[in-house]
Structure formats: C-alpha cells, structure tokens
Motif scaffolding. Sequence first.
Motif, short mmCIF file in Angstrom:
data_model
loop_
_atom_site.label_atom_id
_atom_site.label_comp_id
_atom_site.label_asym_id
_atom_site.label_seq_id
_atom_site.Cartn_x
_atom_site.Cartn_y
_atom_site.Cartn_z
N ALA A 32 0.83 -1.20 0.00
CA ALA A 32 0.00 0.00 0.00
C ALA A 32 0.87 1.25 0.00
O ALA A 32 0.59 2.23 -0.72
N ALA A 33 1.94 1.24 0.78
CA ALA A 33 2.83 2.39 0.85
C ALA A 33 3.53 2.63 -0.49
O ALA A 33 3.68 3.78 -0.93
N GLU A 34 3.97 1.55 -1.14
CA GLU A 34 4.67 1.71 -2.42
C GLU A 34 3.71 2.19 -3.50
O GLU A 34 4.08 3.02 -4.34
N LEU A 35 2.49 1.69 -3.50
CA LEU A 35 1.51 2.15 -4.48
C LEU A 35 1.23 3.64 -4.31
O LEU A 35 1.14 4.40 -5.28
N ALA A 36 1.11 4.08 -3.05
CA ALA A 36 0.88 5.50 -2.79
C ALA A 36 2.07 6.34 -3.24
O ALA A 36 1.91 7.44 -3.81
N ARG A 37 3.27 5.83 -3.01
CA ARG A 37 4.49 6.56 -3.41
C ARG A 37 4.56 6.72 -4.92
O ARG A 37 4.82 7.82 -5.44
N PHE A 38 4.33 5.64 -5.65
CA PHE A 38 4.41 5.72 -7.10
C PHE A 38 3.28 6.58 -7.67
O PHE A 38 3.48 7.34 -8.63
N ALA A 39 2.09 6.46 -7.10
CA ALA A 39 0.96 7.23 -7.62
C ALA A 39 1.17 8.73 -7.43
O ALA A 39 0.75 9.54 -8.27
N SER A 40 1.82 9.11 -6.34
CA SER A 40 2.03 10.53 -6.08
C SER A 40 3.27 11.08 -6.79
O SER A 40 3.43 12.30 -6.89
N SER A 41 4.14 10.18 -7.28
CA SER A 41 5.35 10.61 -7.98
C SER A 41 5.51 9.81 -9.27
O SER A 41 6.38 8.92 -9.37
N PRO A 42 4.67 10.09 -10.26
CA PRO A 42 4.72 9.30 -11.50
C PRO A 42 6.05 9.38 -12.22
O PRO A 42 6.38 8.51 -13.03
N ASP A 43 6.84 10.43 -11.93
CA ASP A 43 8.16 10.52 -12.56
C ASP A 43 9.05 9.35 -12.14
O ASP A 43 9.94 8.94 -12.89
N LEU A 44 8.82 8.79 -10.94
CA LEU A 44 9.56 7.61 -10.51
C LEU A 44 9.27 6.43 -11.43
O LEU A 44 10.18 5.67 -11.80
N LEU A 45 8.01 6.27 -11.79
CA LEU A 45 7.63 5.18 -12.71
C LEU A 45 8.24 5.41 -14.09
O LEU A 45 8.72 4.47 -14.73
N GLU A 46 8.26 6.65 -14.54
CA GLU A 46 8.85 6.95 -15.85
C GLU A 46 10.34 6.65 -15.85
O GLU A 46 10.87 6.06 -16.81
N ASP A 47 11.04 7.01 -14.78
CA ASP A 47 12.47 6.71 -14.68
C ASP A 47 12.72 5.20 -14.69
O ASP A 47 13.67 4.72 -15.32
N MET A 48 11.90 4.45 -13.96
CA MET A 48 12.04 3.00 -13.93
C MET A 48 11.78 2.40 -15.31
O MET A 48 12.46 1.46 -15.74
N ALA A 49 10.79 2.94 -16.02
CA ALA A 49 10.50 2.45 -17.36
C ALA A 49 11.69 2.64 -18.29
O ALA A 49 12.06 1.74 -19.06
N LEU A 50 12.31 3.81 -18.23
CA LEU A 50 13.49 4.08 -19.06
C LEU A 50 14.65 3.17 -18.70
O LEU A 50 15.35 2.66 -19.58
N ALA A 51 14.85 2.95 -17.40
CA ALA A 51 15.94 2.08 -16.96
C ALA A 51 15.69 0.64 -17.39
O ALA A 51 16.63 -0.07 -17.79
#
Length: 378
Positions: free
Chosen positions: A322-341
């Motif tokens: 739940a904490a990780e989902l909230a973190r990613f949802a509030s900071s979508p740039d983290l998901l974009e960086d992971m996608a690029l990596a």
Amino acid sequence: MNKLILLAAGGTGGHLFPAEALAAVLKARGYEVDLATDARAARYAGHFPARELHVLSADTVRGRSPVALARTVLALGSGLVSGLALMRRLKPAVVVGFGGYPTVPPLLAASFSGVPTVVHESNGVMGRANRMLAGRVQAIATGFPGLLRGDTALAAKEVWTGNPLRPAALAVAGLPYETPQPQGPLRVLVFGGSQGARVMSDVVPAALEKVNPALRARLHLTQQAREEDMARVQAAYERLGVTAQLAPFFDDLPARMAAAQLVISRSGAGTVAELSALGRPSILVPLPGAIDQDQAANARALGEAGGALVLPQPDFTPVRLAAELARFASSPDLLEDMALAARANGVLDAAERLADLVGHLAGGGTTDSFRNLQGPRT
C-alpha cells in the motif's frame, strides 16, 4: 547442410517461450524445427511452430528418498532410450535445450550420438538440469552476461545472447510507456507466472483496502488469480469498488504488460526479459524457497539497473505494498524513470543472436570460432 534443428524444453511456459522465439527465427531462415518435451509441458505447446512434437519421458528430482530418486532415474533413463532412437531417426544438425529436466534425455542422447548441442540458460543462475548438461554440450548461451565468469571451463563455452522474446512480446516492444497523470487512472497488472501465485491474491486485495480511497478509485487492475482464489478476490474488489479484470491465465500477457503503467509479478527469466524489452516499471516478488534462487537473481539484475523495485516475499505485505503504491501514484516521474531504466536493460534481438550461434554450429563451426566472429558482442 542438414536443416533440421531439434529444440528441447519442458516444465513450464518459461522454458517453452524462448524456445518458441528461436523456432520462429530459425524457420524464417529456412530451417526445419522439431520440439522435444514431456507430457506436462506439451499443453503449452499448442501454438509452437514445430514440424513435429516429440514427447519423451522425464521427471524432476522431487526428493532424496530412494523411491523418489529411483522414479526420477527410471523416467530419465526411459527418456534417454527414446532420445537415442529419436537421434537415429531424425539426425538433427543441432539440439538446443532450454532448461528443465525434460531437456536431459534429448541432450544426453544428442551428445552420445555426436550431434552438436547447445543449452540456453535464461536465469541469473544456472539451473540444475543445465548444470547437469553443461560439461557435455558445445555451447552455453546465457540470458545474463558473465553468468559463468567464476568457472573457467564453462566460461570458455559461454556466449551471451540475452533471452529470446516470444513473437507476441516483440510485437508490442515498440509501444511507448504512458506515464500516469497525477489524478488520472493508474493501470496495474498483477500476475504470478504460468502457474499463478497465491500470494498475489492474498496480498494485493488487502493492500488496496489500506490505500487512500481517492487512489483506489484511480486504479484499473488486471490480475491473474487461481481458479480457487477467484471468488474471494473478486468479492474483495467489488466491496472496495476497485475496477478489476480477473482471469486464471492471460493468453495475451505481453499486450497487457505493454498497456500497464505498473506491473506486480514474480521474476521468472521470461518476465524480466519482457519487462526490460517493453520498458515497464515493476514490483518484483521472487519465488521464495527455490533451491537455485533463480528468480532472486533475475530480479536483482533488473533492480540494480533501476528498472524494478524488488520485494522479497516476507517484505511483500499489505502495508508495504500500500505504501509503495501511494508513493508511485504521487510521484509518477519515478515510474517513468524505472520504465526508461528497464528499457535500457532490454535485448530485442536475443533470438537472432541465438539463431546465429545455432546456425554456426549446424554449419560445422565451433563455439570458439563463433566467439571470434562475434567479437565484443559475446
């Protein structure tokens, strides 16, 4: 030149999918392809592009008791006898194994018959069946570079190819990642491999109950669940008001991965290869208790590259998820960086690289001469 290549794979779809990818490339290059497997894996082979399917007896080592070992030896011995007969009948140019105990009889039979042999190791550590065969084969193709650097004898046979991607994955590999918008939908795909994973049905619904209702309303969930877990998972999501599509197995999983903005899954070699090729961020939960800890090694490689968050199963709790989902949802740039990596870690032409090696051996070449031709690429 003999144009028949015999591929050997078994156990799960994770062994058959890279074999399927190689078969497609070999057939496009004019080779005939046959498949040797066992009865258990044959059910995944319905769309395999093989001229003929050969089912050989094999069994996994299931315990150390004399009865269990005798059963395994008997099954493998019976498969070896059938494999020797198969070599005499088919006279293949090369036999290629993709791991799992069903590969042992045909690869040993090929070795005894003087047929060139290759094993492909898709995981970050070498599996037991491939370790059993490694000393007898001509070449060891690997999904991760430097896999055998600690063993001088085996490293001399190593050719890094990457993990071949099935055609369905290649078809969607070019689709760009869609970064979630701050208040927009978040598409999450959850699966646990071809056999399913009960932990996903236990943890994910409980985690969604703990997230903020506003985030819960944004989620568009696609989840694999075992038949016996389907009703309780469906009921949980209906109670929570979560938009969810559930199924025990997805035939179009690569397309669903490409559509996802976050993937939560096990970390089989094929899954990690496809996440990398597609460039999709993920939370990886390696299968615990595996003797070889292969999924842990696979996940670690993508995690260290920045493309995944790795959670060992004891840490994969409703509270943590739940904490990780909230973190990613509030900071979508983290998901974009992971996608690029993740995408930077992908290998799209692994099947072609492996086909190059197989063709070289089929033409009478050696692993050493192939490595010299390929130069730094290997």
